[in-house]
Scaffold this motif. Structure first.
Motif, short mmCIF file in Angstrom:
data_model
loop_
_atom_site.label_atom_id
_atom_site.label_comp_id
_atom_site.label_asym_id
_atom_site.label_seq_id
_atom_site.Cartn_x
_atom_site.Cartn_y
_atom_site.Cartn_z
N ASP A 253 0.95 -1.17 0.11
CA ASP A 253 0.16 -0.13 -0.03
C ASP A 253 0.91 1.23 -0.08
OD1 ASP A 253 -1.42 2.22 1.94
OD2 ASP A 253 -2.91 1.24 0.59
N LYS A 254 0.36 2.13 -0.86
CA LYS A 254 1.48 3.37 -1.03
C LYS A 254 1.41 4.16 0.50
CE LYS A 254 -1.15 5.18 -4.52
NZ LYS A 254 -2.26 4.19 -4.37
N GLY A 255 0.43 4.08 1.16
CA GLY A 255 0.55 4.77 2.49
C GLY A 255 1.54 4.20 3.33
N TRP A 256 1.40 2.85 3.59
CA TRP A 256 2.59 2.34 4.27
C TRP A 256 3.97 2.22 3.74
CZ3 TRP A 256 1.78 1.11 9.18
CH2 TRP A 256 0.68 0.85 9.67
N SER B 278 15.16 15.44 10.08
CA SER B 278 14.14 16.25 10.23
C SER B 278 13.28 16.20 9.19
CB SER B 278 14.65 17.71 10.28
OG SER B 278 13.43 18.75 10.12
N ALA B 279 13.70 15.91 7.86
CA ALA B 279 12.65 15.71 6.95
C ALA B 279 12.10 14.09 7.04
CB ALA B 279 13.64 15.36 5.43
N GLY B 280 12.72 13.11 7.73
CA GLY B 280 12.31 11.93 7.81
C GLY B 280 10.97 12.05 8.91
N LEU B 281 11.42 12.65 9.97
CA LEU B 281 10.63 12.92 11.20
C LEU B 281 9.17 13.64 10.71
CD1 LEU B 281 13.01 13.59 14.03
CD2 LEU B 281 11.65 11.63 13.74
N PHE B 282 9.46 14.73 10.19
CA PHE B 282 8.20 15.48 9.62
C PHE B 282 7.43 14.69 8.62
CE2 PHE B 282 10.38 19.01 11.61
CZ PHE B 282 9.15 19.96 11.78
N ALA B 283 8.20 14.08 7.68
CA ALA B 283 7.50 13.20 6.78
C ALA B 283 6.61 12.11 7.44
CB ALA B 283 8.28 12.55 5.60
N LEU B 284 7.33 11.31 8.25
CA LEU B 284 6.51 10.23 9.17
C LEU B 284 5.48 10.89 9.76
CD1 LEU B 284 6.65 7.32 9.56
CD2 LEU B 284 7.96 7.97 11.60
N SER B 285 5.54 12.07 10.36
CA SER B 285 4.55 12.69 11.10
C SER B 285 3.49 13.01 10.01
CB SER B 285 5.02 14.01 11.73
OG SER B 285 3.99 14.62 12.40
N GLY B 286 3.49 13.66 9.05
CA GLY B 286 2.66 14.15 8.10
C GLY B 286 1.66 12.59 7.65
N ALA B 287 2.56 11.74 7.21
CA ALA B 287 1.88 10.56 6.64
C ALA B 287 1.02 9.80 7.59
CB ALA B 287 3.14 9.49 5.93
N VAL B 288 1.68 9.71 8.70
CA VAL B 288 0.84 9.01 9.86
C VAL B 288 -0.39 9.77 10.30
CG1 VAL B 288 1.12 8.04 12.52
CG2 VAL B 288 2.89 7.55 10.86
N VAL C 91 -1.99 10.30 1.94
CA VAL C 91 -0.78 9.82 2.94
C VAL C 91 0.41 10.19 2.25
CG1 VAL C 91 0.27 7.80 4.05
CG2 VAL C 91 -2.19 8.07 3.77
N VAL C 92 0.55 9.64 1.03
CA VAL C 92 1.96 10.06 0.24
C VAL C 92 2.10 11.72 0.36
CG1 VAL C 92 2.91 10.18 -1.95
CG2 VAL C 92 1.55 8.07 -1.23
N TRP C 93 1.04 12.44 0.03
CA TRP C 93 1.43 13.99 -0.13
C TRP C 93 1.73 14.55 1.34
CZ3 TRP C 93 3.37 15.91 -4.22
CH2 TRP C 93 2.97 15.21 -5.37
N GLY C 94 1.10 13.69 2.20
CA GLY C 94 1.15 14.29 3.92
C GLY C 94 2.64 13.75 4.16
N GLY C 95 3.05 12.81 3.79
CA GLY C 95 4.79 12.68 3.85
C GLY C 95 5.67 13.40 3.10
N VAL C 96 5.10 13.78 2.00
CA VAL C 96 6.01 14.84 0.83
C VAL C 96 6.07 16.17 1.53
CG1 VAL C 96 6.14 16.04 -1.26
CG2 VAL C 96 5.65 13.40 -1.38
#
Length: 232
Positions: A2-5, A31-41, A214-219
């Motif tokens: 799944d693209k979200g996961w 920082s990019a990873g943490l913010f991306a993970l936060s947005g996606a989750v 979810v993808v765009w939340g991560g981006v």
């Protein structure tokens, strides 16, 4: 996957990779990873809460909770966008000049009309006289010409101005009844829907697009993370 996961795993991977390098690059990556993970989750949780009830989280499971409102909204949407009296009337008007009963008349069996004619003749005073010359056998020779003539006459009548005017008047008068009939069908069909059916229907329709949230939340989360490193 799944693209979200997949977005979650990539974001977590960036955080993990940040610890393998030093300097500003490490901070940017982390920082990019943490913010991306936060947005996606966050988006993934919001989507889950849209369809499922989550204990202690007010507002979750809104589709099931608001089932009656959604069902009423669907009825309103269908009737106001597709089956308004004006649109039905417009459809009837557009069909006025395209009504052609000829194919139906051509396939109609007019034998009962012929039989009724024969009975009328034989029951009349003329029937006694015809009996002297063979009775119904004499009239029988007229069957095929009679059927052909009555078909042609019926087609001619169906294409006459007076007939078309009467037919169109009847159609216009029936448009309001047609609206009521359609509404009753829509209401009865929607009444068969259950909260679970509504949930599954909406989830099926939106599944592909919800994954992209979810993808765009991560981006966008990752982009905000990168910008934050240079602003702080």
């Amino acid at each position: 996957m799944d693209k979200g996961w997949a977005t979650n795993f990539v974001s977590a991977g960036l955080v993990g990779a940040s610890y393998s390098i030093d300097g500003i690059a490490s901070e940017v990556l982390r920082s990019a990873g943490l913010f991306a993970l936060s947005g996606a989750v966050t988006n993934q949780l919001a989507i889950h809460m849209l369809f499922e009830k989550v204990p202690y989280l007010y507002g979750s499971g809104i589709i099931i909770d608001r089932f009656e409102s959604i069902r009423e909204a669907l009825k309103t949407l269908i009737m106001e966008q597709f089956f308004t009296p004006e649109k039905i009337e417009s459809f009837v008007q557009s069909q006025e000049r395209t009504i052609d009963l000829t194919p139906i008349i051509e396939q109609t069996d007019f034998t009962p009309a012929y039989n009724a004619l024969v009975r009328s003749v034989m029951d009349s005073p003329l029937g006694g006289m015809l009996g002297m010359f063979g009775g119904e056998a004499i009239i029988g020779k007229l069957k095929e010409p009679f059927l052909e003539k009555i078909k042609l006459s019926t087609i001619e009548i169906s294409q006459s101005e007076s007939f078309m005017s009467a037919l169109n008047t009847h159609l216009h008068q029936g448009s309001s009844h047609l609206t009521e009939t359609i509404e009753s069908i829509v209401v009865s069909r929607l009444a068969e829907l259950t909260p679970i059916m509504i949930k599954e229907m909406l989830h099926t329709l939106m599944k592909e697009h919800l994954g992209w949230l979810v993808v765009w939340g991560g981006v966008f989360g990752g982009m905000i993370g990168i910008v934050s490193v240079f602003l702080l």
